[in-house]
Design a protein around this motif. Sequence first.
Motif, mmCIF file in Angstrom:
data_model
loop_
_atom_site.group_PDB
_atom_site.id
_atom_site.type_symbol
_atom_site.label_atom_id
_atom_site.label_comp_id
_atom_site.label_asym_id
_atom_site.label_seq_id
_atom_site.Cartn_x
_atom_site.Cartn_y
_atom_site.Cartn_z
ATOM 1 N N TYR A 204 0.466 -1.345 -0.028
ATOM 2 C CA TYR A 204 -0.106 -0.062 0.017
ATOM 3 C C TYR A 204 0.688 1.430 0.086
ATOM 4 O O TYR A 204 0.876 2.386 -0.785
ATOM 5 N N ARG B 32 5.656 3.359 -8.170
ATOM 6 C CA ARG B 32 4.040 3.167 -8.354
ATOM 7 C C ARG B 32 4.095 2.486 -9.896
ATOM 8 O O ARG B 32 2.678 1.690 -10.054
ATOM 9 N N ASP B 33 4.337 3.462 -10.569
ATOM 10 C CA ASP B 33 4.071 2.572 -12.431
ATOM 11 C C ASP B 33 4.871 0.962 -12.152
ATOM 12 O O ASP B 33 4.074 0.108 -13.008
ATOM 13 N N CYS C 131 -2.577 5.906 -11.041
ATOM 14 C CA CYS C 131 -2.103 6.715 -11.674
ATOM 15 C C CYS C 131 -2.393 7.149 -12.409
ATOM 16 O O CYS C 131 -2.727 6.863 -14.073
ATOM 17 N N TYR D 186 2.344 1.303 -3.090
ATOM 18 C CA TYR D 186 1.617 2.194 -4.431
ATOM 19 C C TYR D 186 1.002 3.291 -3.789
ATOM 20 O O TYR D 186 -0.134 4.161 -4.568
ATOM 21 N N VAL D 187 0.927 3.592 -2.423
ATOM 22 C CA VAL D 187 0.310 5.183 -2.257
ATOM 23 C C VAL D 187 1.661 6.187 -2.769
ATOM 24 O O VAL D 187 1.418 7.441 -1.468
ATOM 25 N N SER E 279 -5.449 10.900 -2.587
ATOM 26 C CA SER E 279 -4.012 9.889 -3.526
ATOM 27 C C SER E 279 -4.673 9.645 -4.661
ATOM 28 O O SER E 279 -6.127 8.210 -4.150
ATOM 29 N N GLN E 280 -4.067 9.496 -4.979
ATOM 30 C CA GLN E 280 -5.422 8.147 -6.529
ATOM 31 C C GLN E 280 -5.185 7.303 -6.951
ATOM 32 O O GLN E 280 -3.402 6.322 -5.870
ATOM 33 N N LYS F 180 -7.697 -1.579 -1.724
ATOM 34 C CA LYS F 180 -6.817 -2.399 -2.664
ATOM 35 C C LYS F 180 -6.044 -3.973 -2.012
ATOM 36 O O LYS F 180 -6.067 -4.118 -2.916
ATOM 37 N N ARG G 58 -2.272 5.480 -19.507
ATOM 38 C CA ARG G 58 -1.856 4.817 -20.266
ATOM 39 C C ARG G 58 -3.015 3.314 -20.718
ATOM 40 O O ARG G 58 -3.486 2.792 -19.367
ATOM 41 N N ARG H 248 2.283 -1.322 -10.633
ATOM 42 C CA ARG H 248 1.356 -0.810 -11.943
ATOM 43 C C ARG H 248 1.523 -2.037 -13.034
ATOM 44 O O ARG H 248 -0.587 -2.492 -13.142
ATOM 45 N N THR H 249 2.524 -2.400 -13.454
ATOM 46 C CA THR H 249 2.755 -3.273 -14.437
ATOM 47 C C THR H 249 2.576 -4.829 -14.225
ATOM 48 O O THR H 249 2.220 -5.848 -14.359
ATOM 49 N N GLU I 185 -7.343 -4.585 -5.223
ATOM 50 C CA GLU I 185 -6.531 -5.372 -6.171
ATOM 51 C C GLU I 185 -5.265 -6.766 -5.482
ATOM 52 O O GLU I 185 -5.218 -7.832 -6.464
ATOM 53 N N THR J 264 0.607 12.784 -0.768
ATOM 54 C CA THR J 264 -0.618 11.864 -0.600
ATOM 55 C C THR J 264 -1.131 11.662 0.444
ATOM 56 O O THR J 264 -0.506 11.789 1.345
ATOM 57 N N SER J 265 -1.632 10.809 0.329
ATOM 58 C CA SER J 265 -2.342 10.625 1.579
ATOM 59 C C SER J 265 -2.661 9.320 2.136
ATOM 60 O O SER J 265 -3.039 8.889 0.973
ATOM 61 N N ASP K 19 -9.166 3.060 2.223
ATOM 62 C CA ASP K 19 -8.080 3.130 0.331
ATOM 63 C C ASP K 19 -7.222 1.832 0.751
ATOM 64 O O ASP K 19 -7.122 1.329 0.120
ATOM 65 N N TYR L 247 -14.204 5.200 -3.295
ATOM 66 C CA TYR L 247 -13.004 5.476 -3.936
ATOM 67 C C TYR L 247 -12.394 5.823 -5.133
ATOM 68 O O TYR L 247 -12.703 6.662 -6.345
#
Lengths: 995, 173
Positions: free
Chosen positions: A620, A702-703, B167, A623-624, B163-164, A641, B171, A706-707, A645, A631-632, A637, B129
């Motif tokens: 987490y 973070r990216d 990202c 991630y943020v 906070s997102q 997540k 993409r 995500r991948t 996820e 960020t928060s 959240d 969210y």
Amino acid sequence: MGVVVGRKGHTDALKILLAAALSKKNIEFVENNVFPFGAVLEVTDQNTSFRLPANSAVLYLLQSPGQIQDPEVEKWLEWEATELQPVLVPYLVSLAGGRKDKTLEETLCSLLTKLSSSGILTSKEVTAATVVMFSALHPLTCEAAGSFLKTQHSHILQFLTTLGEVTHFKNIVTSWKSESGLLKTLENTTSQPWNPIHNTMALLKVSDVSPSHAAISPEQNKPVRAAVTEAQLKAAQVSWKQSVSSITLPKVVAHPSLPVKGETNILITSALPYVNNVPHLGNIIGCVLSADCFARFARLRGDNVLYVCGTDEYGTATETKAIAEGLTPQQICDKYHNIHSNVYKWFNISFNDFGRTTTEQQTKVTHEIYHDLENNGLITEDAVEQQYCEKCKRFLADRFVEGGCPHPGCGYPDARGDQCDGCSKLVNAMELVEPRCKLCSSTPIIRSSTHLFLNLPLIEPKLKAWLATSSPQWTSNAQVICESWLRDGLKSRCITRDLKWGTPVPKEGFEDKVFYVWFDAPIGYISITAGYTDQWKQWWQNPEQIQYYEFMAKDNVPFHSVVFPSCQLGTDKPWTKVTHLVATEYLNYEDGKFSKSRGVGVFGDQVMETGIPSDVWRFYLLYVRPEAQDTSFSWVDLQTKNNSELLNNLGNFIHRALSFVFKFFNGKIPEDKLNRSDYQVVAAVNQELSHYTTALANNHQRDGLRTVLAITRLGNQYIQENEPYKLVKPGRSVEEQERGATVTAVAANIVALVSIILEPYMPDTTVRIKDLLGDLPCLHQLPRSFNRFLPPGHVIKEPHPLIKPIEDDLIQRLSSQFGGQQPNPQKKPVDPVEITQLQSKVEEQANNVRKLKEGGTAGKEKIADEVKVLLKLKAELAAVQGVDPSVGGKDKKKAKKGGGGGKGKENASKMDATSASPAATPASSLPVNEEEANRLQAQVTQQGDKVRAVKTRGNASKEEVNAEVAILLDLKKQLAVAQGLDPNTLTGKEKKKKK
Amino acid sequence: MDNKVLGDIGQYLAIKKVKITMEDKKVVTDVGGKKCIGFVSGVLNLVRSQPQHQALEGSTVLQKSLTHHWLTYCTTHLFHCPTHEALTTCLQYLEQELKNRAYLCGYQLTIADVAVYLALHPFIFTWSYMKKEQYQNISRWCKTVQGDARLGKTHKAIHFSRSQLYCGSGRTH
């Protein structure tokens, strides 16, 4: 002036064009689809563009400023939009289709009758209503409508004809009509006919089964595979078939880790956390966790990595805390170093070494560097005039001096030596009016103290030259901060202080001084390495071979980008200097700040007790990770997540894929026969893998995460599309069984890939996955592409779920436990009258209690009773203020801990291996006055409540707030004195240290 | 739904003597004797009956027209969605329109914002969210509007997180 965008043949366009012509405004026409409207008028006002659909656009164009709107006009405009259009348009459409709708015609008739009898059409003036009606009804004059108007609504026909002759109307209509297919246009652009029967509110009761409401990401429903080129497809075929044994086995990790010439050698440091403060989540993600993610990635890549960190232990705060706790500074450091170390161990931070700055090596290296700088003429001596308190026998740092604010017009009596709370302006301690020592209130004298200065301006040219080679690789926030320091011009910096706890200064006459912590702290990186291996110079004086990555939060950038490199450059030795400075922004807690004193936010030691595994926390936080902006942290959240996820996406995929192997193929990977669509999946995975590698190499963590999730998503969709669980059922054809086997094999191999790339994020989980997969050597290094890691016949273990869901009640409990600042919608608006009433009651009762205590004649029970009443009143007051009443009590606990009694807290004594006896009398020479202390304690609590009340009121002026704060601080100081404490411990409270 | 939102608006404007009835499936608003048929007219009637709230109709001609547009949109589209898909279409339209401005009609709160907020509040309140992030502009707008003092008294504030979840690299796969 404006642009009309829409379908030219639509009546909406006609409306706007007419209105524009009538108002003599210039507009262009652009043909485009503007669903759900036929045409809109685009207007730009101060760089913002707005779009007005037909009726509103007509109003806009025909209205002159200052003109009062005509409610009649508005009424008919609304009528046209809500009543006429919904009937007229379908009717026209039916005409266009060749079959006139009779029911609609009837309804239309009654509407038109109403319109005729209203008189709006016969008014002399051309209004917005006229234009709108004309345009709307005009299509009824077309051929397909036949004699509808003529026979039944002659008034309307008359209206249309007469108006149609007016110049403006004539011109516009002719040009508009020349566009073909009016009715066709209507057909194409109308949305659902409006029906007042439907009430949107009813949808609240109907659950929305559309994907966006489910706990899966919206992206999961888009077709996942982007177009894969033929080249990529071919590459996929090659990489898949690539035999695993052709991949070199991972190197054995050397210990100690040393660079190897010609290979990639990565030195990683994370900003040394200050030993005194327990790290909170923000500190952790900002520094050690970010660095760890990269360190693990680099090791996976096969680089030689050294990751060092440690606790920064010298400085004032440690000194004062030691006095407060009755330990030596060394003992304090030992105690807190262990706390830090345990927290990071729990988080699985893979340091090569986690050391400390209070070592012999530190002194040695610092002295070496110092001497080099001195020999190069970069050290100057200067006398600095400072305030010295004779009673306390110490030089006073800025914040330990108080006095009258020197700024004209302010006169605030309790300004501090760095800033005035009254007018908020910066203050020079020497300028305070009637200054006094914060600790003992005696007037300090000005004493001159010689200090050493580092001549940064002399080093500046070298620094700038070097920065040009390094800073382009830094994160942009770091570059900006460094640049602003340089722009302001570098000045000589004082590198020594009059303290006892620090690295001694090896110069005659400076025996009672130490190096300033920011001079020697970065040197800590070097000395910690020196403690790890005596070959440390291979890392630290080897710039050609080493890439040096520094991780920190943005507030540390100045020292790492300017001061430390300047020291290195100034010595003329070939020091390894930072090549990649990675700075993060701040992590907030539920949109607010972390605060240990107020119990807000989660701190390292508390995280371990939450029952949520460290891998989930790592996931987490990464991630943020606050990369581009603050960020928060949010509990909800975190739960979302984890459940969406981690559980539904990642955990679910891994479990499914491995279960198929275990259930349908006896735990052995089946033979595979990939077809084109399978290779497309392989190619798509390859794409993600290369994104992953690039992202992590550039610290876009973070990216990168995500991948990984994208790959598991691909896996899930792959399984969903092919349904191998159906294909392998007995009774299916041979081809289908083969398909089922292939899909299962590919899916299992995707799991294998995930077990490699997930490691920088969730190391524990990847260990478990690899165990399930029957750990293979190829799973310990980052592949260049997606290979078949698990060959046919390879045996796996029975899979078990790797991720657990986080339930609501856990989150709610944790959220309130850590004082999360979630807005409480049920809160009554704060009633100041009630508060004042209660406050006066509290004060009265407090006075009562005090009197009883001072009187000395009241019995213990009586006093206890009255105290109870007082506490009850206080709780009431706090409740009305909407403040957590337990906060006030903490002050009491603090006082008890440091003061007379020696009943240290349980936790403290557990960690306190080295301290012989619990904190008895502090080393201060001030007497403890218990009665006074109690009295002051009550006042402090009361004042604390007052301050809180003023703050929550929200409308108090800053002066008022600061005035109350000042009173509170003063009381606290007095209290500290009465308890025999050094007030510095209380004042050095919770400034959020973000190292 | 027209009458409900009208009632809420009446409350928002603190108008004492307002009567809202339904006649012939159309909403009739009676303010101190002045009657109006229809939602848009009704709202404008309410606002204009309170001179101190004149600005809520819009200050410039453009703003007034925009307010008019949004109120019309409410009664033609937003209030009468038969399905979630229809509501989603409305939300997408809103999301798109809110891209370049703080409030629906520009940079000032108008009665249009109030009306749309009153209508959508019960929905947005239930959003996850993830959904709030899907509709970033609506979320931002909602957060701004709910800061209004009078709305804050009658409607629970919705929590938006900065906070997102994903990202914003945009993409697509």
